[in-house]
Design an enzyme around this catalytic site. Structure first.
Site, PDB file in Angstrom:
ATOM      1  N   ASN A  35       0.885  -1.222  -0.029  1.00 37.48           N
ATOM      2  CA  ASN A  35       0.031  -0.079  -0.144  1.00 37.48           C
ATOM      3  C   ASN A  35       0.883   1.270  -0.006  1.00 37.48           C
ATOM      4  O   ASN A  35       1.813   1.407   0.904  1.00 37.48           O
ATOM      5  CB  ASN A  35      -0.875  -0.051   1.155  1.00 37.48           C
ATOM      6  CG  ASN A  35      -1.739   1.209   1.246  1.00 37.48           C
ATOM      7  OD1 ASN A  35      -1.252   2.366   1.558  1.00 37.48           O
ATOM      8  ND2 ASN A  35      -3.015   0.985   1.152  1.00 37.48           N
TER       9      ASN A  35
ATOM     10  N   CYS B 193      -6.177   8.584   2.042  1.00 33.49           N
ATOM     11  CA  CYS B 193      -5.879   9.021   3.357  1.00 33.49           C
ATOM     12  C   CYS B 193      -6.006  10.347   3.979  1.00 33.49           C
ATOM     13  O   CYS B 193      -5.799  11.155   3.484  1.00 33.49           O
ATOM     14  CB  CYS B 193      -4.390   8.582   3.582  1.00 33.49           C
ATOM     15  SG  CYS B 193      -4.040   8.624   5.441  1.00 33.49           S
TER      16      CYS B 193
ATOM     17  N   ASN C  30     -11.850   3.571   2.249  1.00 29.70           N
ATOM     18  CA  ASN C  30     -10.772   3.829   3.527  1.00 29.70           C
ATOM     19  C   ASN C  30     -11.843   4.818   4.631  1.00 29.70           C
ATOM     20  O   ASN C  30     -12.937   4.366   4.514  1.00 29.70           O
ATOM     21  CB  ASN C  30      -9.899   4.924   3.012  1.00 29.70           C
ATOM     22  CG  ASN C  30      -8.775   4.889   3.678  1.00 29.70           C
ATOM     23  OD1 ASN C  30      -8.517   4.794   4.787  1.00 29.70           O
ATOM     24  ND2 ASN C  30      -7.476   5.111   2.668  1.00 29.70           N
ATOM     25  N   THR C  31     -11.105   5.091   5.406  1.00 28.87           N
ATOM     26  CA  THR C  31     -11.842   5.722   6.646  1.00 28.87           C
ATOM     27  C   THR C  31     -12.696   7.068   6.361  1.00 28.87           C
ATOM     28  O   THR C  31     -12.146   7.750   5.468  1.00 28.87           O
ATOM     29  CB  THR C  31     -11.093   5.862   7.738  1.00 28.87           C
ATOM     30  OG1 THR C  31      -9.678   6.839   7.320  1.00 28.87           O
ATOM     31  CG2 THR C  31     -10.261   4.488   8.221  1.00 28.87           C
TER      32      THR C  31
ATOM     33  N   GLY D 118     -14.160  -2.248   5.146  1.00 27.31           N
ATOM     34  CA  GLY D 118     -15.178  -1.175   6.064  1.00 27.31           C
ATOM     35  C   GLY D 118     -16.072  -2.016   7.042  1.00 27.31           C
ATOM     36  O   GLY D 118     -17.093  -2.501   6.821  1.00 27.31           O
TER      37      GLY D 118
ATOM     38  N   GLY E  20      -9.773  -5.010   8.961  1.00 28.40           N
ATOM     39  CA  GLY E  20      -8.896  -3.827   9.598  1.00 28.40           C
ATOM     40  C   GLY E  20      -8.978  -3.873  11.034  1.00 28.40           C
ATOM     41  O   GLY E  20      -8.748  -4.842  11.783  1.00 28.40           O
TER      42      GLY E  20
HETATM   43  C1  LIG Z   1      -5.031   2.507  12.446  1.00 25.52           C
HETATM   44  C2  LIG Z   1      -5.470   2.457  11.110  1.00 25.52           C
HETATM   45  C3  LIG Z   1      -4.358   2.573  10.553  1.00 25.52           C
HETATM   46  C4  LIG Z   1      -4.627   2.902   8.858  1.00 25.52           C
HETATM   47  N1  LIG Z   1      -3.699   2.720   8.068  1.00 25.52           N
HETATM   48  C5  LIG Z   1      -4.020   2.793   6.664  1.00 25.52           C
HETATM   49  C6  LIG Z   1      -2.748   3.076   5.787  1.00 25.52           C
HETATM   50  O1  LIG Z   1      -1.569   3.117   6.115  1.00 25.52           O
HETATM   51  N2  LIG Z   1      -2.969   3.289   4.423  1.00 25.52           N
HETATM   52  C7  LIG Z   1      -4.519   2.669   3.946  1.00 25.52           C
HETATM   53  O2  LIG Z   1      -4.615   2.648   2.835  1.00 25.52           O
HETATM   54  N3  LIG Z   1      -5.537   2.667   4.814  1.00 25.52           N
HETATM   55  C8  LIG Z   1      -5.220   2.581   6.000  1.00 25.52           C
HETATM   56  N4  LIG Z   1      -6.306   2.538   7.134  1.00 25.52           N
HETATM   57  C9  LIG Z   1      -7.800   2.088   6.486  1.00 25.52           C
HETATM   58  C10 LIG Z   1      -7.843   0.929   6.535  1.00 25.52           C
HETATM   59  O3  LIG Z   1      -7.066  -0.061   5.661  1.00 25.52           O
HETATM   60  C11 LIG Z   1      -9.517   0.393   6.147  1.00 25.52           C
HETATM   61  O4  LIG Z   1      -9.536   1.020   4.766  1.00 25.52           O
HETATM   62  C12 LIG Z   1     -10.481   1.122   6.819  1.00 25.52           C
HETATM   63  O5  LIG Z   1     -10.118   1.015   8.475  1.00 25.52           O
HETATM   64  C13 LIG Z   1     -11.786   0.222   6.883  1.00 25.52           C
HETATM   65  O6  LIG Z   1     -11.717  -0.931   7.232  1.00 25.52           O
HETATM   66  P1  LIG Z   1     -12.057  -1.586   9.010  1.00 25.52           P
HETATM   67  O7  LIG Z   1     -13.331  -0.931   9.206  1.00 25.52           O
HETATM   68  O8  LIG Z   1     -12.117  -2.994   8.703  1.00 25.52           O
HETATM   69  O9  LIG Z   1     -10.990  -1.291   9.668  1.00 25.52           O
HETATM   70  C14 LIG Z   1      -6.092   2.329   8.486  1.00 25.52           C
HETATM   71  C15 LIG Z   1      -7.079   2.073   9.265  1.00 25.52           C
HETATM   72  C16 LIG Z   1      -6.767   2.029  10.733  1.00 25.52           C
HETATM   73  C17 LIG Z   1      -7.808   1.854  11.524  1.00 25.52           C
END
Ligand SMILES: Cc1cc2nc3c(=O)[nH]c(=O)nc-3n(C[C@H](O)[C@H](O)[C@H](O)COP(=O)(O)O)c2cc1C
Length: 307
Positions: free
Chosen positions: A101, A131, A194-195, A246, A268
């Protein structure tokens, strides 16, 4: 119950099962490798890499919320060269797909990282254009179709034979516009979501909990948004495979994302409460497929029956 074939394909890369560890929640796998064989996973998306080492944002950078967490980690990572030298050889010991990534400040940085990672032999490159934590332009790429296209094109030009998967931001009015732009610029796959940008405030101090004031929301709270967006994107660009994520913490969640159009799913935030979550998701998906009499889990993809 009959055997269910768990194999899926993501941009021509075969995964032994549809469950991948989501970027930023699994580090480079070393900690989780103490719990189980990482070869049990369909793939591992590594922590977001940048051209040079980053310390990330100041703490506090994680805040709990009802049914989720907010984070503003800010891409703490050792840089792409250290990843290739020190982390990739470790990950290569396991029979799983390694997905790098990447986040860049400029399209050129994305290109340079793709060139290095392609030469190093990763299986897929996930281009993070979404991001929300990095002040230097990270958000902008994922929120404007022309910028998303520029970054996608630059990544494709430098990734050689390694497929490029573009990770979309949910913080937009119409995610299909960005999906189409990335598709037209040559993306081999899309990943989402993503978030979601959020904020929490301590009412007594009147200070935001996160030092960066705002952060990205993840966890079970975002699942319905993810399902809706995967469905919209799959409908808009049906030829592109999707890695859906997500809020996935069980087989039902993953099955919803696959029915909406995802070929594979990433887990995640659920990992923080339960390191075994991806294996439980895999087994849950297998059970659902078996219960429905399917001989392959991939027949769930896009099979929703909208009203
Ligand atoms: C602590 C944390 C760090 C993350 N770092 C990245 C990152 O470095 N690059 C990225 O593309 N997404 C990053 N994400 C997003 C996750 O890969 C994912 O898209 C998002 O959290 C939704 O999935 P989830 O609800 O299962 O966590 C991060 C999420 C969290 C919670």
């Amino acid at each position: 119950m009959p055997e269910v074939d768990l194999r899926v394909s993501l941009a021509g890369v075969e995964l032994k099962n549809p469950v991948v560890a989501a970027s930023g929640t699994f580090g480079f796998g070393r900690e989780y490798g103490q719990f189980y064989d990482l070869g049990e996973l369909g793939g591992i998306c590594v922590k977001g890499l940048t051209a040079t080492r980053r310390e990330g944002n100041p703490a506090p950078r994680i805040a709990e919320t009802p049914m989720g967490i907010l984070n503003s980690v800010g891409l703490q990572n050792p840089g792409v060269d250290a990843f290739i030298a020190e982390e990739l050889p470790f990950l290569r010991q396991f029979d799983t797909r390694v997905i790098a990534n990447i986040s860049g400040n400029t399209p050129e940085e994305y290109g340079e990282m793709c060139e290095k990672l392609s030469a190093a032999g990763v299986d897929l490159i996930e281009v993070n254009i979404s991001c929300p934590n990095v002040k230097a332009g990270g958000l902008a790429y994922g929120t404007r179709p022309e910028l998303a296209a520029e970054v996608t094109g630059e990544a494709k030009r430098h990734a050689g034979k390694v497929p490029v998967m573009v990770k979309l931001s949910p913080n937009v009015t119409d995610i299909t516009e960005i999906a189409r732009a990335a598709a037209d610029a040559g993306a081999d796959a899309l990943s989402l979501i993503n978030t979601l940008r959020g904020m929490r405030i301590d009412v007594d101090t009147r200070r935001p909990i996160l030092k960066m004031n705002t952060g990205g929301l993840s966890g079970p709270a975002v699942l319905p948004v993810a399902v809706r967006m995967v469905w919209e994107v799959h409908t808009a660009v049906p030829h592109l495979p999707i890695l859906g994520m997500g809020g996935v913490s069980g087989g039902e969640d993953a099955a919803q994302l696959m029915l909406a159009g995802a070929s594979a799913v990433a887990v995640g935030t659920a990992l923080f409460a339960d390191p075994y979550a991806p294996l439980k998701v895999r087994d849950g998906l297998r059970d659902i497929a078996a219960r429905q009499g399917l001989d392959k889990v991939r027949s769930l993809t896009g099979a929703v029956r909208p009203w």
